[in-house]
Design an enzyme around this catalytic site. Structure first.
Site, mmCIF file in Angstrom:
data_model
loop_
_atom_site.group_PDB
_atom_site.id
_atom_site.type_symbol
_atom_site.label_atom_id
_atom_site.label_comp_id
_atom_site.label_asym_id
_atom_site.label_seq_id
_atom_site.Cartn_x
_atom_site.Cartn_y
_atom_site.Cartn_z
ATOM 1 N N CYS A 8 40.900 62.595 77.889
ATOM 2 C CA CYS A 8 40.996 61.257 77.320
ATOM 3 C C CYS A 8 40.972 60.225 78.446
ATOM 4 O O CYS A 8 41.379 60.525 79.578
ATOM 5 C CB CYS A 8 42.317 61.207 76.562
ATOM 6 S SG CYS A 8 42.890 59.595 76.112
ATOM 7 N N THR A 50 42.985 58.039 78.866
ATOM 8 C CA THR A 50 44.371 57.902 79.333
ATOM 9 C C THR A 50 44.685 58.924 80.437
ATOM 10 O O THR A 50 45.458 58.624 81.355
ATOM 11 C CB THR A 50 45.339 58.025 78.141
ATOM 12 O OG1 THR A 50 44.956 57.040 77.179
ATOM 13 C CG2 THR A 50 46.782 57.793 78.547
ATOM 14 N N HIS A 73 43.740 57.302 83.523
ATOM 15 C CA HIS A 73 44.730 56.273 83.883
ATOM 16 C C HIS A 73 45.993 56.934 84.458
ATOM 17 O O HIS A 73 46.574 56.444 85.427
ATOM 18 C CB HIS A 73 45.132 55.441 82.654
ATOM 19 C CG HIS A 73 44.042 54.538 82.132
ATOM 20 N ND1 HIS A 73 43.443 53.579 82.914
ATOM 21 C CD2 HIS A 73 43.470 54.432 80.912
ATOM 22 C CE1 HIS A 73 42.537 52.926 82.190
ATOM 23 N NE2 HIS A 73 42.530 53.433 80.964
ATOM 24 N N ILE A 76 37.240 56.493 71.299
ATOM 25 C CA ILE A 76 38.122 55.630 70.502
ATOM 26 C C ILE A 76 37.270 54.676 69.648
ATOM 27 O O ILE A 76 37.512 54.511 68.444
ATOM 28 C CB ILE A 76 39.114 54.872 71.420
ATOM 29 C CG1 ILE A 76 40.024 55.869 72.166
ATOM 30 C CG2 ILE A 76 39.933 53.849 70.658
ATOM 31 C CD1 ILE A 76 40.947 56.688 71.284
HETATM 32 P P1 NAP Z 1 36.124 55.491 77.354
HETATM 33 O O1 NAP Z 1 35.406 56.750 77.101
HETATM 34 O O2 NAP Z 1 36.260 54.983 78.734
HETATM 35 O O3 NAP Z 1 35.364 54.413 76.464
HETATM 36 C C1 NAP Z 1 35.349 53.052 76.708
HETATM 37 C C2 NAP Z 1 33.913 52.591 76.550
HETATM 38 O O4 NAP Z 1 33.828 51.192 76.689
HETATM 39 C C3 NAP Z 1 33.006 53.156 77.617
HETATM 40 O O5 NAP Z 1 32.452 54.347 77.121
HETATM 41 C C4 NAP Z 1 31.960 52.054 77.844
HETATM 42 O O6 NAP Z 1 30.716 52.489 77.258
HETATM 43 C C5 NAP Z 1 32.514 50.877 77.047
HETATM 44 N N1 NAP Z 1 32.524 49.653 77.850
HETATM 45 C C6 NAP Z 1 32.911 49.482 79.132
HETATM 46 N N2 NAP Z 1 32.712 48.211 79.506
HETATM 47 C C7 NAP Z 1 32.210 47.561 78.429
HETATM 48 C C8 NAP Z 1 31.804 46.234 78.176
HETATM 49 N N3 NAP Z 1 31.863 45.295 79.132
HETATM 50 N N4 NAP Z 1 31.347 45.915 76.926
HETATM 51 C C9 NAP Z 1 31.273 46.851 75.979
HETATM 52 N N5 NAP Z 1 31.623 48.139 76.161
HETATM 53 C C10 NAP Z 1 32.095 48.481 77.374
HETATM 54 O O7 NAP Z 1 37.566 55.551 76.749
HETATM 55 P P2 NAP Z 1 38.127 56.063 75.336
HETATM 56 O O8 NAP Z 1 38.644 57.426 75.469
HETATM 57 O O9 NAP Z 1 37.177 55.767 74.227
HETATM 58 O O10 NAP Z 1 39.384 55.089 75.230
HETATM 59 C C11 NAP Z 1 39.198 53.708 75.120
HETATM 60 C C12 NAP Z 1 40.445 52.973 75.572
HETATM 61 O O11 NAP Z 1 41.482 53.224 74.630
HETATM 62 C C13 NAP Z 1 40.999 53.453 76.924
HETATM 63 O O12 NAP Z 1 41.466 52.323 77.642
HETATM 64 C C14 NAP Z 1 42.149 54.360 76.540
HETATM 65 O O13 NAP Z 1 43.125 54.419 77.549
HETATM 66 C C15 NAP Z 1 42.641 53.655 75.316
HETATM 67 N N6 NAP Z 1 43.467 54.425 74.365
HETATM 68 C C16 NAP Z 1 44.427 53.739 73.708
HETATM 69 C C17 NAP Z 1 45.202 54.361 72.771
HETATM 70 C C18 NAP Z 1 46.257 53.599 72.039
HETATM 71 O O14 NAP Z 1 47.170 54.181 71.491
HETATM 72 N N7 NAP Z 1 46.154 52.300 71.969
HETATM 73 C C19 NAP Z 1 45.009 55.733 72.516
HETATM 74 C C20 NAP Z 1 44.010 56.413 73.203
HETATM 75 C C21 NAP Z 1 43.226 55.744 74.121
HETATM 76 P P3 NAP Z 1 29.326 51.845 77.773
HETATM 77 O O15 NAP Z 1 29.115 52.364 79.141
HETATM 78 O O16 NAP Z 1 28.354 52.289 76.738
HETATM 79 O O17 NAP Z 1 29.517 50.361 77.742
HETATM 80 ZN ZN ZN Z 2 44.619 60.191 74.430
#
Ligand code: NAP
Ligand code: ZN
Length: 341
Positions: A37, A39, A42, A171
């Site tokens: 993930c 996270t 992070h 996500i």
């Molecule tokens: P991830 O794989 O890093 O996905 C984030 C995506 O955002 C990347 O794949 C990227 O795809 C896109 N991105 C980056 N810069 C961008 C921009 N300027 N405009 C539009 N898209 C952009 O992470 P994930 O596993 O899906 O998790 C997403 C976030 O949620 C993380 O920060 C994680 O820590 C968090 N999270 C939160 C919770 C909670 O409880 N709130 C739970 C789990 C995870 P592209 O390269 O295609 O742009």
């Molecule tokens: Zn997670």
């Protein structure tokens, strides 16, 4: 057995450790799959609080091998998915039903040994049974889906709502599907990579948008954009400053912004308080998965949420530290670690 150990911030290795023994209220679970993930990355870099030395991996499913003396609801042989977040049940937040805000919250795979290992210990109350005929890797999506479900619940999406989802990682991809299930008729996934936009449209987004193609605000909510005047709901799922700053600007007056993406503690962005006040935006943070794990497991078990195409590749446990230490590869959504092959 083998386990992926965070020895200290920045130090992640596969090590040989003792096979754990379940306490009276615990299950011993043979891990089938555990997702990597955002996270986890992070945590490795010290941007999310953990408690090394610890085995990482909080998105796991597996088969119960043994149960403690006091366990009554789960039997050996069952397949379970674990809710990693353990609240104390005693602090003021827990007593008020806000278990995800528990002062003593601890998580399996973050402060307690987790699922990047052959076996993981799961307290009975954190285990949710899923069908044995489900694909063995799909249960590992219950945890991230439960987090997205909390965010989508907070957004109060209604039949006919319009939604912008920022960020096409797992996500974002799960959130898109939940928004459609919740009744949104227009769901726009904004992400830079073309493969991810195509996948999002395949699994439920009605539209996708490339934020690097020009002015994202104008293109999305300008007069000739996909959602002129703004979306009812904007869900931030990228966790980067650019999308955090875009999110309020993409919501319509009276709209809702939900922040799911994690930025490191202490990082700052620019917002315009006048805009939030004058347009009465609701800006909400959504943290983990209070009381959503059962519904998430049912959504996956029923096939209502599709996860197969979100698995980009599977790796053995020895490769896990390398996967976690590096940014996702191009087009990659979820890497699944299979400790037992
Ligand atoms: P991830 O794989 O890093 O996905 C984030 C995506 O955002 C990347 O794949 C990227 O795809 C896109 N991105 C980056 N810069 C961008 C921009 N300027 N405009 C539009 N898209 C952009 O992470 P994930 O596993 O899906 O998790 C997403 C976030 O949620 C993380 O920060 C994680 O820590 C968090 N999270 C939160 C919770 C909670 O409880 N709130 C739970 C789990 C995870 P592209 O390269 O295609 O742009
Ligand atoms: Zn997670």
């Amino acid at each position: 057995m083998k386990a992926v150990r965070l020895d200290a911030i920045g130090n992640l290795f596969v090590r040989e450790v003792e096979k754990p023994v379940p306490g009276p209220n615990d299950l011993l679970v043979r891990v089938e799959a555990c997702g990597v993930c955002g996270t986890d990355r992070h945590i490795l870099h010290g941007e999310f609080p953990s408690k090394p030395p610890v085995t990482l991996g909080h998105e796991f499913c597996g088969i119960v091998e043994a149960v403690g003396d006091k366990v009554t609801t789960v039997k050996p042989g069952a397949r379970i998915t674990g809710d990693p977040n353990i609240s104390c049940g005693l602090c003021p937040q827990c007593l008020n039903g806000r278990v995800n805000l528990c002062r003593n919250l601890k998580a399996i795979g973050i402060q307690i040994d987790g699922g990047f290992a052959d076996y993981v210990i799961v307290p009975e109350k954190q285990a949710y049974e899923i069908p044995l005929d489900l694909h063995p890797h799909h249960g590992a999506f219950c945890e991230p889906l439960a987090c997205c479900l909390h965010g989508v619940d907070m957004a109060e999406i209604r039949a006919g709502s319009s939604v912008v989802v920022l960020g096409g990682g797992v996500i974002g991809m799960l959130t898109v599907q939940l928004c459609r299930i919740a009744g949104a008729t227009k769901v726009v996934l904004v992400t830079r990579q073309a493969e991810k936009r195509a996948l999002a449209e395949e699994i439920g987004a009605t539209h996708s948008f490339d934020p690097s193609s020009g002015d994202a605000i104008e293109g999305l909510v300008g007069a000739n954009g996909l959602l002129p005047g703004g979306a009812d709901v904007v869900i931030e799922c990228a966790g980067v400053p650019e999308t955090m700053e875009q999110a309020p600007k993409l919501a319509k007056a009276g709209g809702t912004v939900v922040i799911l993406g994690v930025m490191a503690a202490g990082d700052k962005i620019e917002i315009e308080p006048f805009d939030i006040l004058f347009r009465e935006l609701r800006v909400l943070g959504s943290f983990v998965n209070p009381f959503t794990h059962r519904r998430a497991a049912d959504l996956i078990a029923s096939g209502a949420v599709k996860v197969e195409k979100l698995i980009s590749r599977t790796v053995g446990i020895d490769e896990a530290p390398d996967v976690i230490s590096n940014p996702p590869r191009k087009g990659e959504i979820r890497v699944m670690v299979l400790p037992n092959g």
